[in-house]
Design a protein around this motif. Structure first.
Motif, PDB file in Angstrom:
ATOM      1  N   ASN A 183       0.822  -1.213   0.000  1.00 47.32           N
ATOM      2  CA  ASN A 183       0.000   0.000   0.000  1.00 47.32           C
ATOM      3  C   ASN A 183       0.854   1.261   0.000  1.00 47.32           C
ATOM      4  OD1 ASN A 183      -2.518  -1.240  -0.060  1.00 47.32           O
ATOM      5  ND2 ASN A 183      -2.659  -1.392   2.161  1.00 47.32           N
ATOM      6  N   ALA A 184       1.949   1.238   0.760  1.00 50.37           N
ATOM      7  CA  ALA A 184       2.837   2.401   0.800  1.00 50.37           C
ATOM      8  C   ALA A 184       3.437   2.671  -0.573  1.00 50.37           C
ATOM      9  CB  ALA A 184       3.942   2.181   1.832  1.00 50.37           C
ATOM     10  N   LEU A 185       3.845   1.618  -1.263  1.00 49.54           N
ATOM     11  CA  LEU A 185       4.406   1.780  -2.600  1.00 49.54           C
ATOM     12  C   LEU A 185       3.347   2.250  -3.590  1.00 49.54           C
ATOM     13  CD1 LEU A 185       6.751  -1.327  -2.695  1.00 49.54           C
ATOM     14  CD2 LEU A 185       7.477   1.048  -2.980  1.00 49.54           C
ATOM     15  N   MET A 186       2.119   1.796  -3.430  1.00 47.44           N
ATOM     16  CA  MET A 186       1.039   2.283  -4.289  1.00 47.44           C
ATOM     17  C   MET A 186       0.822   3.778  -4.083  1.00 47.44           C
ATOM     18  SD  MET A 186      -1.644  -0.922  -3.993  1.00 47.44           S
ATOM     19  CE  MET A 186      -2.888  -0.294  -5.119  1.00 47.44           C
ATOM     20  N   MET A 187       0.874   4.223  -2.843  1.00 50.35           N
ATOM     21  CA  MET A 187       0.673   5.637  -2.559  1.00 50.35           C
ATOM     22  C   MET A 187       1.784   6.502  -3.153  1.00 50.35           C
ATOM     23  SD  MET A 187      -1.196   8.019  -1.165  1.00 50.35           S
ATOM     24  CE  MET A 187      -2.235   7.511   0.218  1.00 50.35           C
ATOM     25  N   THR A 188       3.023   6.052  -3.033  1.00 50.07           N
ATOM     26  CA  THR A 188       4.157   6.885  -3.438  1.00 50.07           C
ATOM     27  C   THR A 188       4.574   6.682  -4.892  1.00 50.07           C
ATOM     28  OG1 THR A 188       5.729   5.229  -2.595  1.00 50.07           O
ATOM     29  CG2 THR A 188       5.079   6.989  -1.095  1.00 50.07           C
ATOM     30  N   CYS A 189       4.235   5.532  -5.479  1.00 53.54           N
ATOM     31  CA  CYS A 189       4.757   5.207  -6.811  1.00 53.54           C
ATOM     32  C   CYS A 189       3.693   4.697  -7.791  1.00 53.54           C
ATOM     33  CB  CYS A 189       5.836   4.121  -6.700  1.00 53.54           C
ATOM     34  SG  CYS A 189       7.156   4.446  -5.503  1.00 53.54           S
ATOM     35  N   GLY A 190       2.462   4.542  -7.362  1.00 50.07           N
ATOM     36  CA  GLY A 190       1.475   3.818  -8.153  1.00 50.07           C
ATOM     37  C   GLY A 190       0.985   4.509  -9.408  1.00 50.07           C
ATOM     38  N   LEU A 191       1.102   5.830  -9.473  1.00 52.36           N
ATOM     39  CA  LEU A 191       0.711   6.555 -10.675  1.00 52.36           C
ATOM     40  C   LEU A 191       1.920   7.231 -11.312  1.00 52.36           C
ATOM     41  CD1 LEU A 191      -2.180   6.233  -9.174  1.00 52.36           C
ATOM     42  CD2 LEU A 191      -2.850   8.030 -10.778  1.00 52.36           C
ATOM     43  N   TYR A 192       3.055   6.537 -11.226  1.00 48.32           N
ATOM     44  CA  TYR A 192       4.284   6.988 -11.866  1.00 48.32           C
ATOM     45  C   TYR A 192       4.675   8.386 -11.412  1.00 48.32           C
ATOM     46  CZ  TYR A 192       2.793   3.051 -14.730  1.00 48.32           C
ATOM     47  OH  TYR A 192       2.356   1.831 -15.151  1.00 48.32           O
ATOM     48  N   ASP A 193       5.009   9.266 -12.347  1.00 47.50           N
ATOM     49  CA  ASP A 193       5.472  10.595 -11.966  1.00 47.50           C
ATOM     50  C   ASP A 193       4.336  11.545 -11.619  1.00 47.50           C
ATOM     51  OD1 ASP A 193       4.944  10.245 -14.722  1.00 47.50           O
ATOM     52  OD2 ASP A 193       6.016  12.071 -15.244  1.00 47.50           O
ATOM     53  N   ALA A 194       3.106  11.025 -11.528  1.00 49.88           N
ATOM     54  CA  ALA A 194       1.981  11.818 -11.038  1.00 49.88           C
ATOM     55  C   ALA A 194       1.474  11.284  -9.700  1.00 49.88           C
ATOM     56  CB  ALA A 194       0.849  11.822 -12.057  1.00 49.88           C
ATOM     57  N   SER A 195       2.246  10.423  -9.060  1.00 51.20           N
ATOM     58  CA  SER A 195       1.811   9.817  -7.799  1.00 51.20           C
ATOM     59  C   SER A 195       1.637  10.858  -6.707  1.00 51.20           C
ATOM     60  CB  SER A 195       2.819   8.750  -7.347  1.00 51.20           C
ATOM     61  OG  SER A 195       2.912   7.707  -8.292  1.00 51.20           O
ATOM     62  N   GLY A 196       2.515  11.836  -6.661  1.00 52.75           N
ATOM     63  CA  GLY A 196       2.406  12.874  -5.648  1.00 52.75           C
ATOM     64  C   GLY A 196       1.139  13.682  -5.802  1.00 52.75           C
ATOM     65  N   GLU A 197       0.780  14.008  -7.036  1.00 55.97           N
ATOM     66  CA  GLU A 197      -0.433  14.787  -7.284  1.00 55.97           C
ATOM     67  C   GLU A 197      -1.683  13.989  -6.889  1.00 55.97           C
ATOM     68  OE1 GLU A 197      -2.622  18.173  -8.465  1.00 55.97           O
ATOM     69  OE2 GLU A 197      -0.497  17.865  -7.987  1.00 55.97           O
ATOM     70  N   PHE A 198      -1.687  12.690  -7.195  1.00 56.75           N
ATOM     71  CA  PHE A 198      -2.826  11.848  -6.838  1.00 56.75           C
ATOM     72  C   PHE A 198      -2.964  11.767  -5.315  1.00 56.75           C
ATOM     73  CE2 PHE A 198      -5.210   7.908  -6.216  1.00 56.75           C
ATOM     74  CZ  PHE A 198      -6.159   7.973  -7.216  1.00 56.75           C
ATOM     75  N   ALA A 199      -1.831  11.629  -4.619  1.00 57.52           N
ATOM     76  CA  ALA A 199      -1.861  11.610  -3.157  1.00 57.52           C
ATOM     77  C   ALA A 199      -2.346  12.943  -2.613  1.00 57.52           C
ATOM     78  CB  ALA A 199      -0.473  11.279  -2.604  1.00 57.52           C
ATOM     79  N   PHE A 200      -1.885  14.030  -3.217  1.00 61.13           N
ATOM     80  CA  PHE A 200      -2.250  15.381  -2.771  1.00 61.13           C
ATOM     81  C   PHE A 200      -3.745  15.641  -2.963  1.00 61.13           C
ATOM     82  CE2 PHE A 200      -2.721  19.957  -3.499  1.00 61.13           C
ATOM     83  CZ  PHE A 200      -2.046  20.486  -2.405  1.00 61.13           C
ATOM     84  N   GLN A 201      -4.265  15.258  -4.125  1.00 66.41           N
ATOM     85  CA  GLN A 201      -5.657  15.552  -4.455  1.00 66.41           C
ATOM     86  C   GLN A 201      -6.638  14.553  -3.852  1.00 66.41           C
ATOM     87  OE1 GLN A 201      -6.811  18.150  -6.009  1.00 66.41           O
ATOM     88  NE2 GLN A 201      -4.967  19.049  -6.895  1.00 66.41           N
ATOM     89  N   ILE A 202      -6.225  13.288  -3.733  1.00 68.54           N
ATOM     90  CA  ILE A 202      -7.173  12.220  -3.408  1.00 68.54           C
ATOM     91  C   ILE A 202      -6.795  11.468  -2.130  1.00 68.54           C
ATOM     92  CG2 ILE A 202      -8.219  10.080  -4.259  1.00 68.54           C
ATOM     93  CD1 ILE A 202      -7.704  11.318  -7.128  1.00 68.54           C
ATOM     94  N   GLY A 203      -5.540  11.068  -2.004  1.00 68.76           N
ATOM     95  CA  GLY A 203      -5.088  10.447  -0.772  1.00 68.76           C
ATOM     96  C   GLY A 203      -5.496   8.998  -0.592  1.00 68.76           C
ATOM     97  N   ILE A 204      -5.517   8.240  -1.681  1.00 69.81           N
ATOM     98  CA  ILE A 204      -5.821   6.809  -1.630  1.00 69.81           C
ATOM     99  C   ILE A 204      -4.678   6.057  -2.314  1.00 69.81           C
ATOM    100  CG2 ILE A 204      -7.350   4.996  -2.503  1.00 69.81           C
ATOM    101  CD1 ILE A 204      -9.664   6.952  -2.301  1.00 69.81           C
ATOM    102  N   PRO A 205      -4.078   5.059  -1.664  1.00 69.36           N
ATOM    103  CA  PRO A 205      -3.075   4.235  -2.349  1.00 69.36           C
ATOM    104  C   PRO A 205      -3.685   3.637  -3.617  1.00 69.36           C
ATOM    105  CG  PRO A 205      -3.086   3.751   0.001  1.00 69.36           C
ATOM    106  CD  PRO A 205      -4.289   4.628  -0.270  1.00 69.36           C
ATOM    107  N   ALA A 206      -3.000   3.770  -4.749  1.00 67.49           N
ATOM    108  CA  ALA A 206      -3.590   3.329  -6.013  1.00 67.49           C
ATOM    109  C   ALA A 206      -2.520   2.892  -6.991  1.00 67.49           C
ATOM    110  CB  ALA A 206      -4.429   4.455  -6.629  1.00 67.49           C
TER     111      ALA A 206
END
Length: 319
Positions: free
Chosen positions: A239-262
């Protein structure tokens, strides 16, 4: 984060599906893989698999699609069991900050990929699953796990997509040969890539995918299974890796906007995990410039806003 009444959650999913049907900006399909270029951008599906209760769906949730890089969640699960801590001597755990198929970064870091969710990292994981065996055996393990987790023996590999990936996968070959030259692949490149291309061609529906991912929202356990799929610690790490790396170079933005490991895939799928609550799968083939489903991300954003399902707290209207 809290559970929601079934009827309320179903209403939210239905409203999201209706809203997505009217969106005019739908992204672009992954045309560099010819078989994926045939996908219909008008399709959208979403499914939620709560820890307790039935899977809830809306839209085209039973339409099967190529899960592509979402398969890396399942191959990582197998590799952690097969290799243990040695896995992390061959692949890192940091966000890449570059495209998912970057060669420059791999060269700078002497053939050790940043994480198991970029292409180079997943190729190393495939090599670990292959080691000492024939490709069919490793591919069989991946498919068996996906079927077991989805609780559906009809989950399979889309042979046309696998062939298309193999025929056009020169960049992945470049990554693999470079890692082989650096000593980070132990099996022949063509065999390792055979495993990798076929894992990416696993086809599932949103309903199947949400059900398959549910062990990660339940501390490694799955309802109806006698044993854990993975340990609590390994579920947490995935789950931690999904949160930090799961959407490639947009993972930070997804975490910032949504906050779900993906974890996303260029087939248009997104798998999300709400720890202690539910597993979510959304699909729409049109991608943004980072290679993740445009409408899939929009659906996650709206779902998080309506349910409060974010590991960082409620999601506001303006993000």
């Amino acid at each position: 984060m809290t559970e929601m009444r079934t009827e309320v959650l179903q209403e939210i999913l239905d409203e999201i599906a209706r809203d997505m049907a009217h969106q005019t900006e739908r992204g672009a399909v992954a045309s560099y893989i010819p078989e994926l270029a045939k996908a219909d951008r008008s399709r959208f599906g979403i499914a939620v698999a709560p820890i307790e209760g039935d899977v809830l769906v809306a839209g085209d949730a039973d339409e099967r699609f190529s899960i592509q890089s979402i398969s890396k969640v399942f191959t990582l699960t197998l590799a952690m069991e097969r290799a243990g801590r040695e896995l992390w001597s061959r692949v890192g755990r940091e966000p890449s900050g570059n495209r998912f198929n970057s060669i420059v970064q791999l060269e700078q870091e002497r053939g050790v990929p940043r994480n198991p969710f970029i292409n180079a990292g997943a190729i190393v994981v495939a090599d670990i699953l292959l080691e000492g065996r024939a490709p069919d055996a490793a591919i069989g393990d991946v498919l068996a796990l996906c079927r077991r987790l989805a609780q559906d023996e009809t989950v399979g590999i889309d042979d046309a997509v696998a062939e298309s990936e193999t025929r056009t996968g020169e960049r992945n070959r470049a990554l693999a040969y470079f890692m082989s030259a650096e000593g980070n692949l132990r099996e022949p490149v063509d065999k390792t890539l055979d495993v990798y291309f076929h894992q990416c061609a696993v086809a599932m529906s949103c309903r199947q995918l949400a059900r398959a991912g549910s062990y990660l929202c339940a501390a490694g356990r799955k309802r109806g299974f006698a044993d854990k799929v993975v340990t609590l610690d390994r579920a947490r790490r995935i789950n931690a890796l999904m949160m930090t790396c799961g959407l490639y170079d947009a993972s930070g933005e997804f975490a910032f906007q949504i906050g779900i490991p993906a974890k996303s895939g260029v087939g248009g799928g997104v798998l999300g995990i709400v720890p202690g609550v539910a597993s979510i799968a959304a699909w729409s083939p049109g991608l943004d410039t980072h290679g993740s489903s445009l409408l899939g991300q929009a659906a996650f954003r709206e779902l998080a806003r309506r349910t409060g399902w974010s590991v960082f707290g409620p999601v506001s209207e303006d993000g």
